[in-house]
Design a protein around this motif. Structure first.
Motif, short mmCIF file in Angstrom:
data_model
loop_
_atom_site.label_atom_id
_atom_site.label_comp_id
_atom_site.label_asym_id
_atom_site.label_seq_id
_atom_site.Cartn_x
_atom_site.Cartn_y
_atom_site.Cartn_z
N GLU A 105 -10.16 -6.02 -7.30
CA GLU A 105 -9.50 -5.75 -6.02
C GLU A 105 -8.65 -4.49 -6.15
O GLU A 105 -8.27 -4.09 -7.25
CB GLU A 105 -8.56 -6.91 -5.64
CG GLU A 105 -9.26 -8.23 -5.37
CD GLU A 105 -9.97 -8.27 -4.03
OE1 GLU A 105 -9.79 -7.33 -3.22
OE2 GLU A 105 -10.73 -9.23 -3.81
N ARG A 106 -8.32 -3.94 -5.00
CA ARG A 106 -7.46 -2.74 -4.97
C ARG A 106 -6.09 -3.04 -5.62
O ARG A 106 -5.55 -2.24 -6.36
CB ARG A 106 -7.31 -2.33 -3.51
CG ARG A 106 -6.63 -1.02 -3.25
CD ARG A 106 -6.87 -0.66 -1.78
NE ARG A 106 -6.01 0.40 -1.33
CZ ARG A 106 -6.18 1.70 -1.58
NH1 ARG A 106 -7.20 2.08 -2.33
NH2 ARG A 106 -5.37 2.59 -1.09
N PHE A 107 -5.55 -4.21 -5.33
CA PHE A 107 -4.28 -4.62 -5.94
C PHE A 107 -4.18 -6.13 -5.91
O PHE A 107 -5.05 -6.81 -5.33
CB PHE A 107 -3.09 -3.97 -5.22
CG PHE A 107 -3.04 -4.20 -3.73
CD1 PHE A 107 -2.48 -5.36 -3.21
CD2 PHE A 107 -3.53 -3.25 -2.85
CE1 PHE A 107 -2.43 -5.57 -1.84
CE2 PHE A 107 -3.48 -3.46 -1.47
CZ PHE A 107 -2.92 -4.61 -0.97
N LEU A 112 0.01 -0.74 -5.77
CA LEU A 112 0.80 -0.08 -6.82
C LEU A 112 1.09 1.38 -6.48
O LEU A 112 2.15 1.91 -6.82
CB LEU A 112 0.02 -0.19 -8.14
CG LEU A 112 0.63 0.41 -9.40
CD1 LEU A 112 1.97 -0.24 -9.74
CD2 LEU A 112 -0.34 0.26 -10.58
N ASN A 113 0.15 2.02 -5.79
CA ASN A 113 0.33 3.45 -5.52
C ASN A 113 1.27 3.74 -4.34
O ASN A 113 1.29 4.84 -3.81
CB ASN A 113 -1.03 4.12 -5.28
CG ASN A 113 -1.05 5.55 -5.77
OD1 ASN A 113 -0.20 5.95 -6.59
ND2 ASN A 113 -1.99 6.34 -5.28
N ARG A 114 2.04 2.75 -3.95
CA ARG A 114 3.12 2.95 -2.98
C ARG A 114 4.47 2.57 -3.60
O ARG A 114 5.46 2.40 -2.89
CB ARG A 114 2.90 2.10 -1.71
CG ARG A 114 1.61 2.39 -0.99
CD ARG A 114 1.58 3.79 -0.37
NE ARG A 114 0.29 4.03 0.27
CZ ARG A 114 -0.79 4.51 -0.38
NH1 ARG A 114 -0.73 4.83 -1.67
NH2 ARG A 114 -1.92 4.69 0.26
N ALA A 160 -12.64 6.50 -3.33
CA ALA A 160 -12.22 6.15 -1.98
C ALA A 160 -12.99 4.94 -1.44
O ALA A 160 -14.12 4.67 -1.87
CB ALA A 160 -12.42 7.34 -1.05
N ILE A 161 -12.35 4.22 -0.52
CA ILE A 161 -12.96 3.02 0.05
C ILE A 161 -14.19 3.41 0.90
O ILE A 161 -15.26 2.81 0.79
CB ILE A 161 -11.94 2.25 0.91
CG1 ILE A 161 -10.77 1.79 0.03
CG2 ILE A 161 -12.60 1.07 1.61
CD1 ILE A 161 -9.56 1.28 0.81
N ARG A 162 -14.01 4.43 1.71
CA ARG A 162 -15.11 4.86 2.60
C ARG A 162 -15.93 5.97 1.96
O ARG A 162 -15.47 6.63 1.03
CB ARG A 162 -14.53 5.41 3.90
CG ARG A 162 -13.88 4.34 4.73
CD ARG A 162 -13.37 4.91 6.01
NE ARG A 162 -12.70 3.85 6.75
CZ ARG A 162 -13.05 3.46 7.97
NH1 ARG A 162 -14.03 4.07 8.62
NH2 ARG A 162 -12.39 2.48 8.56
N THR A 204 5.26 8.07 -2.34
CA THR A 204 5.58 7.10 -3.38
C THR A 204 4.35 6.85 -4.26
O THR A 204 4.17 5.77 -4.80
CB THR A 204 6.10 5.79 -2.77
OG1 THR A 204 5.16 5.37 -1.76
CG2 THR A 204 7.46 5.97 -2.16
N THR A 205 3.53 7.88 -4.37
CA THR A 205 2.31 7.78 -5.20
C THR A 205 2.62 8.20 -6.63
O THR A 205 3.61 8.88 -6.91
CB THR A 205 1.23 8.71 -4.63
OG1 THR A 205 1.74 10.04 -4.62
CG2 THR A 205 0.84 8.31 -3.21
N PHE A 206 1.71 7.83 -7.52
CA PHE A 206 1.89 8.15 -8.94
C PHE A 206 1.87 9.67 -9.16
O PHE A 206 2.66 10.22 -9.92
CB PHE A 206 0.77 7.47 -9.74
CG PHE A 206 1.08 7.14 -11.16
CD1 PHE A 206 2.37 7.26 -11.69
CD2 PHE A 206 0.07 6.68 -12.01
CE1 PHE A 206 2.64 6.95 -13.01
CE2 PHE A 206 0.32 6.37 -13.33
CZ PHE A 206 1.60 6.51 -13.83
N SER A 207 0.94 10.35 -8.48
CA SER A 207 0.84 11.80 -8.71
C SER A 207 2.08 12.51 -8.18
O SER A 207 2.57 13.46 -8.81
CB SER A 207 -0.45 12.37 -8.10
OG SER A 207 -0.47 12.18 -6.71
N TYR A 208 2.59 12.07 -7.03
CA TYR A 208 3.81 12.70 -6.51
C TYR A 208 4.96 12.50 -7.50
O TYR A 208 5.77 13.40 -7.74
CB TYR A 208 4.18 12.13 -5.13
CG TYR A 208 5.50 12.69 -4.64
CD1 TYR A 208 5.56 13.94 -4.02
CD2 TYR A 208 6.69 12.00 -4.83
CE1 TYR A 208 6.78 14.48 -3.62
CE2 TYR A 208 7.91 12.53 -4.44
CZ TYR A 208 7.95 13.77 -3.83
OH TYR A 208 9.15 14.30 -3.44
#
Ligand SMILES: O=C(O)CCC(=O)N[C@@H](CCC(=O)O)C(=O)O
Ligand SMILES: [Zn+2]
Length: 343
Positions: A105-107, A112-114, A160-162, A204-208
């Motif tokens: 699953e995504r989470f 987590l990436n927020r 990506a999902i799409r 609030t992403t990991f890369s930011y």
């Protein structure tokens, strides 16, 4: 004691998946002198005996069902431990959310990436909140435990999902007015990523987090569409694998001269958050990222609020009507030209 198996197999992914929430720290040294430090489940740091001036973070599985990046990093980790690759720089590999890998699953409880850049504070405890705080501290230790002034980068690998008109694309986090680097775009191009989205606000992403807190060249890199393990066509990732291998194993990497016509650049036009249970898109799940809308066309409905395309060709990215209330349900982007903000 898991070290004997890890030394023999290099299989850090299985070790991570068998320890969903934590793993005791251990370390050992390879016969080529590389120090291997398991910091926690999913977090492994390599320090070659003599290392160059780059500190490199490669993360995957921040979303557990995005398997291609996990397979890519799994192979690198095995290659390093089994000494099929010799590193030229310090490298930190992170599998972000082990339990979400296991449940595909995504989470688990929360995206987590927020939760980076302090967003995990003041919220009720759940595994993703705790993990975000720990991952921040591993990245912080990695970047700050060596003298200042070294080069830092962090590529957070996703799918990506799409589907997407542009299969591979990268998100360049908001730089607070600092210029975008053409050399980073060249690096992305070498990875097979010619489409870049420039963010225009903090996130609030990991890369930011790595970009803002540590001045790292950091990107969220979307390498294709989400697929279960075993269903990725790994031939579609050969450029990214080759370029990342060069990054970690060569003292320096040369890229072609920057040419604006090689890229499709976009800037975020706006972010649409879901605020109501009744949130919907007028387009089907099959609508792909980068689909453009005519000015005035309906983009989303959030309760009583309707969003219409404000400019001709406003294109959709990451539409997801099922996000938690308050979170980003859609980004829209418009084309961006290379100008003096690129160095
Ligand atoms: O396809 C989707 O809807 C999401 C793919 C994904 O996980 N994207 C990242 C982008 C992070 C960023 O904006 O830098 C995410 O949504 O976390
Ligand atoms: Zn993702």
């Amino acid at each position: 004691m898991y070290l004997d198996t890890l030394k023999q197999t290099g299989d850090f992914l299985t070790l991570t998946r068998n320890n969903e929430f934590s793993l005791a720290a251990e370390q050992f040294t390879l016969s080529n002198g590389t120090l291997v430090e398991v910091k926690d489940t999913g977090v492994i740091q390599f320090t070659p005996a003599t290392y160059g001036d780059k500190d490199i973070v490669l993360s995957s599985a921040v979303h557990g069902n995005e398997t291609a990046p996990i397979e890519i990093c799994d192979a690198f980790i095995q290659d390093v431990i089994l000494q099929r690759i010799e590193l030229a720089h310090r490298v930190l590999f992170i599998f972000g959310n082990p339990k979400s890998i296991n449940i595909a699953e995504r989470f688990v409880d929360e995206n987590l990436n927020r939760l980076f850049n302090g967003a995990h504070e003041n919220r009720t405890d759940n595994p993703e909140q705790i993990r975000a705080a720990k991952l921040e501290s591993y990245v912080s230790d990695f970047f700050t435990s060596v003298p200042e002034g070294r080069y830092r980068c962090h590529y957070d690998l996703h799918t990506a999902i799409r589907g997407s008109k542009n299969e591979k694309f990268a998100v360049y986090p908001f730089l607070h007015g600092k210029p975008w680097k053409k050399s980073q775009l060249q690096f992305m191009l070498a990875c097979g990523v010619n489409t870049i989205l420039m963010m225009r606000s903090a996130a609030t992403t990991f890369s930011y987090f790595s970009s803002f807190q540590f001045g790292a060249d950091a990107f969220t890199v979307e390498l294709g569409q989400v697929k279960p393990f075993g269903q990725n066509d790994m031939s579609r990732f050969s450029a990214v694998k080759q370029t990342l291998k060069a990054l970690i194993s060569q003292e320096s990497v040369e890229y072609d001269e920057f040419n604006a016509s090689d890229f499709e650049l976009f800037q975020v036009h706006r972010t649409i958050n879901r605020t109501c249970d009744a949130f919907s898109f007028p387009f089907p799940d099959s609508a792909v990222n980068f689909t453009g809308f005519a000015k005035g066309e309906l983009l989303a409905t959030d309760g009583d609020t309707t969003y219409f395309a404000e400019v001709e060709g406003e294109a959709i990215i990451f539409p997801n009507a099922k996000v938690a209330l308050g979170q980003r349900a859609l980004l829209t982007v418009v084309p961006l030209e290379v100008d003096e903000n690129f160095v």
